[in-house]
Design a protein around this motif. Structure first.
Motif, mmCIF file in Angstrom:
data_model
loop_
_atom_site.group_PDB
_atom_site.id
_atom_site.type_symbol
_atom_site.label_atom_id
_atom_site.label_comp_id
_atom_site.label_asym_id
_atom_site.label_seq_id
_atom_site.Cartn_x
_atom_site.Cartn_y
_atom_site.Cartn_z
ATOM 1 N N ASP A 9 -2.817 -7.071 -3.861
ATOM 2 C CA ASP A 9 -2.427 -5.851 -3.149
ATOM 3 C C ASP A 9 -3.579 -5.345 -2.309
ATOM 4 N N TYR A 10 -4.159 -6.283 -1.538
ATOM 5 C CA TYR A 10 -5.217 -5.818 -0.652
ATOM 6 C C TYR A 10 -4.672 -4.819 0.373
ATOM 7 N N LEU A 11 -3.372 -5.036 0.857
ATOM 8 C CA LEU A 11 -2.765 -4.216 1.931
ATOM 9 C C LEU A 11 -1.485 -3.588 1.412
ATOM 10 N N GLN A 12 -1.137 -2.463 2.014
ATOM 11 C CA GLN A 12 0.089 -1.760 1.584
ATOM 12 C C GLN A 12 0.686 -1.056 2.825
ATOM 13 N N VAL A 13 2.100 -0.805 2.800
ATOM 14 C CA VAL A 13 2.827 -0.152 3.911
ATOM 15 C C VAL A 13 3.316 1.195 3.427
ATOM 16 N N ASN A 14 3.068 2.183 4.225
ATOM 17 C CA ASN A 14 3.571 3.512 3.912
ATOM 18 C C ASN A 14 4.989 3.585 4.471
ATOM 19 N N VAL A 15 5.973 3.651 3.583
ATOM 20 C CA VAL A 15 7.396 3.625 4.008
ATOM 21 C C VAL A 15 7.779 4.926 4.683
ATOM 22 N N GLN A 16 6.956 5.896 4.585
ATOM 23 C CA GLN A 16 7.301 7.163 5.218
ATOM 24 C C GLN A 16 7.004 7.134 6.717
ATOM 25 N N ASN A 17 6.003 6.299 7.084
ATOM 26 C CA ASN A 17 5.677 6.259 8.519
ATOM 27 C C ASN A 17 5.601 4.834 9.030
ATOM 28 N N GLY A 18 5.705 3.828 8.127
ATOM 29 C CA GLY A 18 5.732 2.425 8.565
ATOM 30 C C GLY A 18 4.384 1.899 8.970
ATOM 31 N N ILE A 19 3.252 2.498 8.441
ATOM 32 C CA ILE A 19 1.883 2.077 8.804
ATOM 33 C C ILE A 19 1.345 1.151 7.716
#
Length: 810
Positions: free
Chosen positions: A84-94
């Motif tokens: 889990d080096y990277l993750q997406v914020n589902v609220q803004n898609g970043i």
């Protein structure tokens, strides 16, 4: 965004192409083709070590998805490596960084580091691909394989020699991993870099100057590697250069000569000294073995030993200062290389003296016996004193014990002494001296030795024979048998041998004694050669001389007075031509009338000459005789009528000796009447008879003379006794050959009436004259010096003995 990413990818490819060779060119072409075919795939980049929440990209927008439909369509991000080096914020898609990303940990040294992501949505189901490139930052410093790197270099290596080194590594890539090296400045080494291609190089140390391990056994250098990042990071490695030894140094000692003191008489195994040699080499070249030189005398190897490894020199034999006081040991130290080198030194062992030798006393000359008349300064003995020790241990003092002797020690030379006479000698006091000569050294503790020395004293004839008394008085009974032993004189001489050999003889210069007395020349016994007769000889006075046998001989003399003791050997004798006494008595006479007197003499003296008279028949007529007077008297009156009668009386005359001796006398009495008296007197006168008046007159004169002479003589005797008692308390008198008797001066001899001849032998020539008198005899009568006739006594002069010590002239 995608274009920009593509340009970046292309730039990276171009850079890699410039770094890679021809072999990788084909791989790059294939990679570019794949990129063109998957152009619909998303590509992002982010620096490593970015913080949590770092913006990566708007992935929802780039995929053409509405932010609102991300949740309903169950937007989710899946990583192939499940991290889990990277993750997406589902609220803004970043897309953002969720955890720390370490490019070196994730991709090691790969030039391109990409994280592959799959984006999945439902309704309808679709899968999108995206990749995130992790860009390198200069976060790793160059690292060498070790922090300390040891290089072992033989000191004999020549200048110009190479010594390879390991390169440093840098986990970064690109310019961040481009390394440059720098070596700390020194005089012996330089850094040499050699490039083999664009991607490889080799490092080495080059020896510039010859090494000397003995000067510098180690060299510590710092090698620095610096990368090409901004800012640049560097890493270091410590180069420890150990110079290996070559056997180029000879072992040596601190001193070429060691001086070691050592007490003598130490026990075997005693440590004398520990030698330490040094070798600047190392290893076996430095390991040393100690030994005695082969040139050292073999006898020293029996006295000392050396430990080959420790260099300890120990005592192996006997150490005696008096034998050898200095030892010279030659010691070698050799290393253990194939071709050993040898160092040398000398050990001088000085043996220190211990007071272990007692002094020795030697009598080199002894002149004994020592004559007692030796003068002071006479050398009696020569002594030598020796002590094998040295210094104070060998300094000796010499003493004589005990004190109070007439000798002294005189030092004549070093440790030589003379025993010298210091005082006059007298053998008669001390005949022999036992001396103890003691020699004592000055050591600590001191040692001493003694030698006994006996010094006998030889006799010199310096003492004349001496008698125990200045004179002897001897009483000898008369009528002794011829040759009778009457007395023994004894003279002593403190000398010895012939000087004490005493002989005796009589001094006959003034009187010939050979017919009366003789003396035994050896024993001193006095003998009466003929019977002595008190009535002829009452006193013998002479000198006995004692002479020793020395040269010259010495003499002593003593006066001997021999008194002849009277014995009752003479019977009384009635005086007159016969023993018949006739007397005429005129009657009448009264009672007690003396009619006559009997005259009797006894040649003896004392009680032996004391006469008494008695009638043989006491009842014969009217007569009586005086007991001691000899007077015949009447016991009653005679009447004239009794005239004409004649009577004969037998008178006994006895002495008082034992046994009693007696004689008889006849006393005839004729009684005449008065008418006949004249005729009788005339007749008697014509016949020469004894007339009474004449007899009475003679008796009267005799009595007066006796009383006068006796009184005078008694007075002289008393005066002499008093004077003699004051000068001499008592005198031992010998009676005959028996034990001496003590005669008190107060004793008075007996009275004797005698007209016999008395001879006194008193050292004068001529014969003794006759004297008719009353003599008094005392046992302690003094010696009489008579001049001329013995009957003429001038004075009472006691004779003195001769000198006690003088040369004899026989």
């Amino acid at each position: 965004m995608l274009r920009k990413q593509k340009r970046n990818i292309f730039a990276i490819i171009l850079m890699k192409i410039s770094l890679m060779g021809r072999r990788q060119l084909l791989q790059l072409v294939l990679l570019h083709t794949a990129c063109l075919m998957g152009s619909s795939q998303l590509h992002y980049s982010v620096p490593e070590e970015s913080q949590h929440g770092t913006f990566v990209g708007r992935i929802a927008q780039d995929l053409g998805l509405e932010v609102s439909e991300l949740v309903p369509r169950m937007f989710r991000l899946v990583s192939k490596d499940h991290k889990d080096y990277l993750q997406v914020n589902v609220q803004n898609g970043i897309l953002f960084v969720n955890s720390r990303i370490d490019r070196e940990e994730l991709c090691a040294r790969n030039p391109v580091c990409i994280i592959h992501l799959e984006v999945i949505v439902d309704k309808p189901l679709r899968i999108f691909h995206a990749e995130v490139e992790i860009r390198d930052i200069n976060d790793n410093a160059p690292i060498f394989p070790v922090n300390d790197h040891k290089l072992f270099i033989l000191e004999s290596r020549l200048p110009g020699s190479y010594f390879p080194l390991e390169e440093a590594s840098d986990a970064d890539i690109g310019s961040n991993s481009l390394l440059t090296y720098k070596l700390h400045s020194n005089d012996y080494f330089q850094l040499h870099e050699e490039k083999h291609n664009d991607r490889s190089k080799s490092l080495a140390l080059v020896l510039q100057n010859a090494l000397d391990r003995e000067k510098h056994s180690e060299h510590h250098l710092l090698l620095i590697a610096t990368d090409g990042g901004q800012p640049a990071l560097s890493g270091t490695v410590q180069l420890d250069i150990i110079v290996l030894d070559a056997n180029d140094n000879v072992p040596f000692f601190n001193q070429s000569v060691y001086e070691v003191p050592l007490l003598e008489n130490v026990t075997k195994g005693t440590l004398v000294f520990t030698l330490t040699a040094y070798d600047l080499d190392e290893g076996t070249n430095k390991e040393l073995l100690y030994s005695f030189s082969s040139m050292m005398p073999s006898q020293l190897r029996h006295i000392f030993s050396i430990d080959a490894k420790t260099g300890e020199i120990k005592v192996k034999g006997e150490i005696d200062f008096e034998d050898i006081n200095l030892f010279e040991l030659q010691v070698e130290a050799s290393d253990q290389s194939s071709y050993p080198l040898v160092g040398h030194c000398k050990v001088l062992i000085e043996v220190l003296d211990v007071n272990d030798n007692t002094p020795e006393v030697t009598v080199s000359s002894l002149s004994v016996p020592v004559p007692e008349n030796s003068p002071p300064g006479t050398v009696v003995a020569l002594l030598s004193i020796s002590d094998r020790d040295s210094g104070v241990n060998g300094q000796v003092i010499c003493l004589i014990w005990p004190s109070g002797h007439p000798f002294k020690l005189t030092s004549t030379f070093k440790n030589y002494y003379s025993l010298v006479l210091a005082e006059p000698l007298d053998r008669e006091q001390v005949a022999e001296y036992s001396l103890l000569v003691t020699a004592q050294d000055q050591g600590d503790p001191p040692l001493s030795a003694s030698s006994s020395l006996v010094v006998p004293i030889s006799d010199v004839n310096d003492n004349a024979p001496t008698f125990g008394q200045p004179s002897y008085t001897v009483f000898v009974k008369e009528n002794n048998p011829p040759g009778a032993h009457i007395f023994t004189v004894s003279a002593s001489d403190p000398d010895v041998a012939e000087n004490a050999l005493v002989s005796y003889w009589l001094d006959e210069k003034l009187w010939p004694l050979s017919s009366y007395i003789s003396v035994h020349s050896e024993s001193g016994k006095l003998y009466a050669l003929q019977p002595l007769d008190y009535e002829e000889l009452k006193l013998l006075e002479f000198q006995v001389r004692a002479k020793d046998a020395g040269l010259p001989s010495l003499c002593g003399n003593v006066t001997v007075q021999v008194f002849v003791v009277d014995e009752n050997d003479n019977a009384p004798a009635v005086s007159g031509p016969s023993q018949d006494i006739v007397t005429l008595v005129k009657v009448p006479v009264a009672a007690g009338h003396m009619v006559g007197k009997i005259h009797a003499l006894d040649a003896d003296s004392g009680y032996n000459a004391w006469l008494r008279y008695e009638l043989h028949d006491a009842a014969s007529g009217p007569w009586q005789v005086g007991l001691y007077s000899g007077e015949v008297s009447t016991t009653r009156a005679l009447e004239e009528a009794e005239g004409g009668n004649s009577q004969s009386l037998l008178v006994l005359v006895k002495d008082h000796g034992k046994p009693v001796m007696s004689t008889t006398a006849t006393f005839s009495v004729s009684l005449v009447a008065s008418a006949q008296a004249a005729q009788s007197d005339a007749r008697l006168s014509g016949m020469g008879g004894n007339a009474k008046p004449l007899a009475d007159n003679a008796n009267l004169y005799l009595i007066i003379a006796i009383c006068s002479v006796s009184s005078l003589f008694l007075l002289v005797i008393l005066v002499y006794v008093v004077l003699r008692c004051q000068s001499q308390a008592k005198e031992a008198m010998m009676y005959g050959p028996g034990t001496a008797t003590l005669v008190c001066a107060s004793e008075v001899g007996s009275w004797s009436y005698s007209n016999r001849h008395s001879h006194i032998l008193a050292g004068v020539s001529g014969e003794a004259g006759a004297k008719s008198d009353l003599m008094v005899f005392s046992p302690n009568i003094p010696v009489l010096a008579v001049n001329g006739d013995a009957g003429n006594v001038k004075d009472f002069v006691p004779l003195t003995p001769g000198e006690k010590k003088h040369k004899c002239q026989v």
